[in-house]
Design a protein around this motif. Structure first.
Motif, short mmCIF file in Angstrom:
data_model
loop_
_atom_site.label_atom_id
_atom_site.label_comp_id
_atom_site.label_asym_id
_atom_site.label_seq_id
_atom_site.Cartn_x
_atom_site.Cartn_y
_atom_site.Cartn_z
N THR A 61 33.99 38.06 41.64
CA THR A 61 35.38 38.46 41.95
C THR A 61 35.45 39.16 43.29
O THR A 61 34.47 39.77 43.74
CB THR A 61 35.91 39.39 40.83
N THR A 62 36.60 39.04 43.94
CA THR A 62 36.83 39.73 45.21
C THR A 62 38.29 40.14 45.29
O THR A 62 39.15 39.54 44.63
CB THR A 62 36.44 38.84 46.41
N VAL A 63 38.53 41.17 46.08
CA VAL A 63 39.89 41.56 46.41
C VAL A 63 40.16 41.09 47.82
O VAL A 63 39.48 41.50 48.75
CB VAL A 63 40.08 43.10 46.34
N VAL A 64 41.10 40.18 47.97
CA VAL A 64 41.50 39.76 49.31
C VAL A 64 42.48 40.80 49.83
O VAL A 64 43.50 41.07 49.20
CB VAL A 64 42.12 38.35 49.31
N ARG A 65 42.14 41.38 50.98
CA ARG A 65 42.97 42.46 51.53
C ARG A 65 44.11 41.85 52.35
O ARG A 65 43.89 40.98 53.19
CB ARG A 65 42.13 43.39 52.39
N TYR A 74 45.19 41.14 46.63
CA TYR A 74 45.23 40.30 45.43
C TYR A 74 43.82 39.85 45.04
O TYR A 74 42.90 39.91 45.85
CB TYR A 74 46.14 39.08 45.61
N VAL A 76 40.94 37.18 43.77
CA VAL A 76 40.45 35.81 43.67
C VAL A 76 39.11 35.88 42.95
O VAL A 76 38.28 36.74 43.28
CB VAL A 76 40.27 35.15 45.05
N CYS A 77 38.92 35.05 41.94
CA CYS A 77 37.68 35.13 41.18
C CYS A 77 37.19 33.75 40.79
O CYS A 77 37.88 32.75 40.95
CB CYS A 77 37.86 36.00 39.95
N LEU B 146 32.45 36.37 47.41
CA LEU B 146 32.13 36.09 46.00
C LEU B 146 30.62 35.99 45.81
O LEU B 146 30.08 36.47 44.80
CB LEU B 146 32.82 34.79 45.56
N VAL B 196 37.84 43.16 54.42
CA VAL B 196 38.50 41.85 54.55
C VAL B 196 38.65 41.20 53.18
O VAL B 196 39.73 40.81 52.76
CB VAL B 196 37.71 40.93 55.51
N ASP B 198 36.55 42.03 49.57
CA ASP B 198 35.49 42.89 49.02
C ASP B 198 34.29 42.07 48.55
O ASP B 198 34.51 41.07 47.86
CB ASP B 198 36.02 43.69 47.81
#
Lengths: 119, 384
Positions: A61-65, A74, A76-77, B146, B196, B198
């Motif tokens: 998972t990541t948080v797009v800044r 938001y 994106v995973c 990711l 940018v 995480d």
């Protein structure tokens, strides 16, 4: 007779009708996502459609800044479905940074897309 | 293939900012410099190899621009790894006698070129990727983020360890007058930079610059007649298992495991034999994954391996000696710059950043989102 459309359109048509369906290979029994013409596991062309369980686990998972004025951050995973396939998606109903690897999630259809909420 | 071909000339052009220059002009300027380095002119070229993210039928375009009527043209496009991968068909063509002098070139105006945002929209429309794009990944950073997040989860890798990779690249760049980003950088700077996607901050991400590079490849027996010492191709291997990050089988293991093994087998060498390492560092996580997957350390040990300045100037293993994509140059596709720096190191032309007695260099190209992996090993004549 040829099927009425390619597998990609078949997937999104089902989704538009409220059904989240994925492919399963009649030859090797493995599930397949994204929708394809040939099974990427065994090469068979015998791919049928089954209802997805909708049960999944967040693989990464990541948080797009994004600037608040443009809508804010938001999620994106990547979600591994119980059937053994992986898909890109997002987890809704929770702050983007609170989505964690290993989190159990369940699918729903929103705006013509598959998204997930915490299970 | 081992030892059968060699790079006889390398050149750069327009690195950093080249306002007012088109991509093809930058590629041609780099080609001129590479040909000059080999004591040749465009009249001597009978093989053209190129890849471009923007130029349709780029092999035709470059040949036309240079006035070359090639006997061999190749423009396989596998992202940033393309120019390392081009060694394979180019070597085959030379060994088959299809041509004698191959020019491989790349140019990009990614930093100062106009109309790029508009072009991006058209590209998205032509190639919609409907199982990823609707979720708005900010690519490429999101895909690499990711992978980084998964590696951190699985192996306890930390953001500070990733930051060490950016700092090491910057320290090498400070020794390279041609590098674009040379101001001091600390681990704290990287950690405190704008996030940018995480866990990657803007300092975990490569530069966006203009620039071009080129090299001239010939058969080995001919290469020794050129003015500069040839860099011989000792081994090369290519592998890819996915295009989109959602189709990557395991986000902590890249196809570099396979490409590296093939290259080392062809060369008859192992990681312990490599004097200087050039890895495609589009993001800090790349360097870490490739050090693991190419066998410089074990899987999951990359974070500890890069700590304490091990890959920085003065460290045990010189990695990305030009400053890499993180601090030297990254114009869309970086692959050709890996080979240019490897050749310079093997010739002893590295100036303040020269690795002493460098005889074997590894150049590892990455394309897509950890997708295409291509490993090449180059060596001096003593390694043949």
């Amino acid at each position: 007779m040829s099927p009425p459309s390619g597998p990609e359109k078949r997937f999104f048509d089902a989704l538009a009708a409220g059904r989240f369906e994925i492919q399963q290979c009649a030859a090797c029994a493995k599930h397949v996502f994204y929708p394809r013409v040939l099974c990427p596991h065994c090469g068979s062309g015998e791919l049928g459609w089954v209802a997805a369980s909708g049960r999944g686990t967040v693989y990464s998972t990541t948080v797009v800044r994004r600037k608040p004025g443009d809508g804010g951050d938001y999620n994106v995973c990547l979600v591994d479905l119980a059937e053994g396939v992986r898909m890109m998606s997002r987890v809704a109903g929770v702050a983007p940074q609170d989505v964690t690897i290993g989190m159990a999630v369940k699918a729903r259809i929103a705006e013509g897309l598959v998204e997930f909420t915490p299970a | 293939m081992r030892g059968s071909v060699a790079i006889a000339g390398v050149g750069l052009a327009g690195c950093g900012e080249a306002p007012g220059w088109t991509e093809m002009e930058i590629a041609a300027a780099a080609a001129k410099n590479a040909l000059g380095d080999a004591g040749l002119s465009a009249r001597d070229v009978d093989g053209i190899v190129v890849a471009s993210t923007n130029i349709f039928m780029s092999g035709l375009a470059l040949a036309e621009h240079l006035g070359v009527h090639p006997k061999f043209t190749e423009s396989t496009m596998v992202g940033g790894s393309s120019f390392v991968g081009h060694l394979i068909p180019a070597a085959l063509a030379l060994n088959a006698g299809l041509c004698d002098t191959i020019l491989v070139a790349y140019g990009s105006s990614q930093r100062t070129g106009v109309g790029r945002a508009e072009a991006g929209k058209y590209k998205m429309a032509l190639d919609p990727q409907p199982f990823e794009h609707p979720y708005k990944p900010f690519n490429p950073p999101t895909s690499y983020a990711l992978a980084a997040a998964r590696h951190m989860h699985q192996y306890g890798t930390t953001r500070a360890q990733l930051a060490e990779i950016a700092v090491a690249a910057r320290q090498w760049a400070q020794l390279n007058p041609e590098a674009f980003a040379r101001e001091p950088l600390t681990v704290e700077d990287v950690l405190g930079s704008r996030m940018v996607s995480d866990p990657l901050t803007v300092r975990d991400c490569c530069l966006v610059t203009d620039g071009g590079g080129a090299y001239v490849l010939t058969r080995a027996e001919r290469a020794k007649d050129f003015p500069k010492p040839p860099a011989y191709l000792l081994g090369v291997g290519a592998a890819h298992w996915h295009r989109q990050i959602s189709s990557m089988p395991d986000l902590t293991v890249t196809a570099a495991t396979e490409s590296g093994q093939r290259a080392f087998e062809m060369a008859g060498l192992g990681p312990q034999d490599v004097d200087v390492v050039e890895l495609y560092d589009a993001f800090t996580i790349n360097t870490l994954l490739f050090l693991e997957d190419l066998g410089f350390c074990g899987k999951g040990e990359g974070g500890a391996f890069v700590s304490g300045g091990r890959i920085a100037p003065g460290g045990e293993l010189p990695v990305n000696t030009n400053g890499g994509g993180l601090s030297c140059v990254h114009p869309g596709m970086y692959g050709i710059f890996l080979l240019v720096e490897a050749v310079r190191q093997l010739r002893g032309e590295g100036g303040a950043r020269q690795v002493k007695d460098a005889a074997v260099a590894l150049a590892h190209g990455n394309g897509g989102v950890l997708s295409s992996q291509i490993t090449a090993l180059l060596g001096t004549k003593d390694t043949l």
